[in-house]
Design a protein around this motif. Sequence first.
Motif, PDB file in Angstrom:
ATOM      1  N   MET A   1     -68.757  80.236  62.437  1.00 50.21           N
ATOM      2  CA  MET A   1     -67.966  79.014  62.609  1.00 50.21           C
ATOM      3  C   MET A   1     -68.744  77.990  63.435  1.00 50.21           C
ATOM      4  N   ASN A   2     -68.595  76.743  63.073  1.00 55.50           N
ATOM      5  CA  ASN A   2     -69.153  75.649  63.849  1.00 55.50           C
ATOM      6  C   ASN A   2     -68.378  75.544  65.165  1.00 55.50           C
ATOM      7  N   PRO A   3     -69.057  75.496  66.316  1.00 58.75           N
ATOM      8  CA  PRO A   3     -68.330  75.386  67.589  1.00 58.75           C
ATOM      9  C   PRO A   3     -67.387  74.193  67.632  1.00 58.75           C
ATOM     10  N   ALA A   4     -67.696  73.145  66.857  1.00 58.07           N
ATOM     11  CA  ALA A   4     -66.851  71.946  66.849  1.00 58.07           C
ATOM     12  C   ALA A   4     -65.488  72.207  66.225  1.00 58.07           C
ATOM     13  N   ALA A   5     -65.343  73.343  65.531  1.00 54.95           N
ATOM     14  CA  ALA A   5     -64.060  73.645  64.884  1.00 54.95           C
ATOM     15  C   ALA A   5     -62.925  73.735  65.895  1.00 54.95           C
ATOM     16  N   THR A   6     -63.243  74.130  67.103  1.00 56.14           N
ATOM     17  CA  THR A   6     -62.197  74.264  68.126  1.00 56.14           C
ATOM     18  C   THR A   6     -61.750  72.911  68.669  1.00 56.14           C
ATOM     19  N   GLN A   7     -62.467  71.835  68.328  1.00 53.75           N
ATOM     20  CA  GLN A   7     -62.144  70.501  68.840  1.00 53.75           C
ATOM     21  C   GLN A   7     -61.325  69.670  67.855  1.00 53.75           C
ATOM     22  N   LEU A   8     -61.004  70.217  66.701  1.00 53.22           N
ATOM     23  CA  LEU A   8     -60.291  69.461  65.675  1.00 53.22           C
ATOM     24  C   LEU A   8     -58.844  69.210  66.080  1.00 53.22           C
ATOM     25  N   VAL A   9     -58.440  67.950  65.986  1.00 56.05           N
ATOM     26  CA  VAL A   9     -57.035  67.587  66.182  1.00 56.05           C
ATOM     27  C   VAL A   9     -56.571  66.833  64.943  1.00 56.05           C
ATOM     28  N   LEU A  10     -55.304  66.999  64.611  1.00 51.27           N
ATOM     29  CA  LEU A  10     -54.741  66.278  63.470  1.00 51.27           C
ATOM     30  C   LEU A  10     -53.347  65.775  63.823  1.00 51.27           C
ATOM     31  N   HIS A  11     -52.930  64.745  63.105  1.00 55.82           N
ATOM     32  CA  HIS A  11     -51.606  64.163  63.337  1.00 55.82           C
ATOM     33  C   HIS A  11     -50.576  64.942  62.541  1.00 55.82           C
ATOM     34  N   ASN A  12     -49.592  65.496  63.235  1.00 61.11           N
ATOM     35  CA  ASN A  12     -48.516  66.246  62.613  1.00 61.11           C
ATOM     36  C   ASN A  12     -47.320  65.314  62.419  1.00 61.11           C
ATOM     37  N   SER A  13     -46.979  65.032  61.176  1.00 65.28           N
ATOM     38  CA  SER A  13     -45.878  64.103  60.899  1.00 65.28           C
ATOM     39  C   SER A  13     -44.563  64.578  61.495  1.00 65.28           C
ATOM     40  N   GLU A  14     -44.379  65.883  61.592  1.00 67.82           N
ATOM     41  CA  GLU A  14     -43.131  66.404  62.139  1.00 67.82           C
ATOM     42  C   GLU A  14     -43.021  66.117  63.632  1.00 67.82           C
TER      43      GLU A  14
END
Length: 471
Positions: A1-14
């Motif tokens: 896994m790319n270490p950057a994977a732990t930094q991913l944030v996304l907008h949750n519409s809920e």
Amino acid sequence: MNPAATQLVLHNSELRRKQPFVPRTPGEVSLYVCGMTVYDYCHIGHARVMVSFDIITRWLRHLGFKVTYVRNITDIDDKIIRRANESGEGIDALTARFIAAMNDDAAALGTLAPTLEPKATDHVDDILNMITTLVDKGHAYPAKNGDVYFDVSSFPRYGRLSNKKLDDLQAGARVEVDELKTDPLDFVLWKAVKPDEPSWQSPWGAGRPGWHIECSAMSTCCLGSGFDIHGGGGDLLFPHHENEIAQSEAATGETYVNAWMHVGFVQVNAEKMSKSLNNFFTIREVLKNYHPEVLRYFIAASHYRSPLNYSDAALDQSRQSLERFYATLGALVDPSQGEPTNAAEFEARFTAAMNDDFNTPEALAVMYELVREANRCDKAGARAEASAYANLLKRLGAIVGLLQHEPEAFRQAGAGDAAFAETVEALVAEIREVRQAKNFQRSDELRAQLADMGVAVEFSRDGVRWRKASD
């Protein structure tokens, strides 16, 4: 896994905010996107969903996740039946024709095929099983005519995705002259058979599925009773996705989706693009005048959640931007030169942009800086360094599915048919000859002739090149 994977944030519409992305299964992502109802050609709104979730899927895979991307096909629906009856075409033939057209459009836009692409008609048994479970649990009820309805009052958390309160919805509901439903908010799961409509047998008589239950059954069948991300167009948030949550969680007793992602509307003259307003454009109509990657770039240049304002002027601007990228690649890319010594700095900024809720405009801004650096170095005579920046530009573009064509092929795309291109090549070849003989007057005459034909001729130390002129 790319270490950057732990930094991913996304907008949750809920939640109506960004949140860190934590998959249910480490290293894996389960993604379901509501696909097309195949009764007509795909329009620009569909293109935005296709391209946006293609970029999202590409980025997740770049981070090292194993992504199972499911995008369904609705191949039985009121609109499909109506269109088939109007055209005198069988439903299977109609849907097969538009599925093929959809796949052609998706391929032209450079989107990767979903991992799974279930069709509603292939999952009728799964749909019937889910409806049966809902009836047995008291969340659904059969009507006198053979319809089956979901009892919205049986699911107290109804409205949480759209932030609508059940009491407000009930107070504002239109009073329907329909004795079949217990409450106007209840929605159909199974529709009793009508004349000249396809049907399947069920415990409640012959009929066909309602639209909402199709996605719940297909997503559960493909990804399990709960999964990571559910996406689709913003117009589906209510009631379609709200209904999906209610019927899925009522049936399984588990949380249906961890994060909801919705793509913003496409607008024309500040109005939502829609067939009802007759202001929509099909993908194939647009691609008659623009290279497919221009449309892909146009979509990527706006954040997926923001409104996207469609116009020829905006597409022209996207084409000019891509021409600038390709001009740099065509002149400077040289794999033997590797990448610049500060490549990690640019890549870190690109990664930070994409990890911030897939912020493609910021990622493209990083790519623009690479173009400027490459051209700056080239002007300064540092050709090897310029090539290194161009090499990095090409690699970052590939991550999000851009800059996928040969520069000359892109620059010349749309210039005309084969005979036209052959004529242009002959005139350009003559320009090369007369310039070699230092007959610059004749060169200018030929260049003007090509300009009248809609072709731009450019001179550089790498030789004479041509492209379709921007309008």
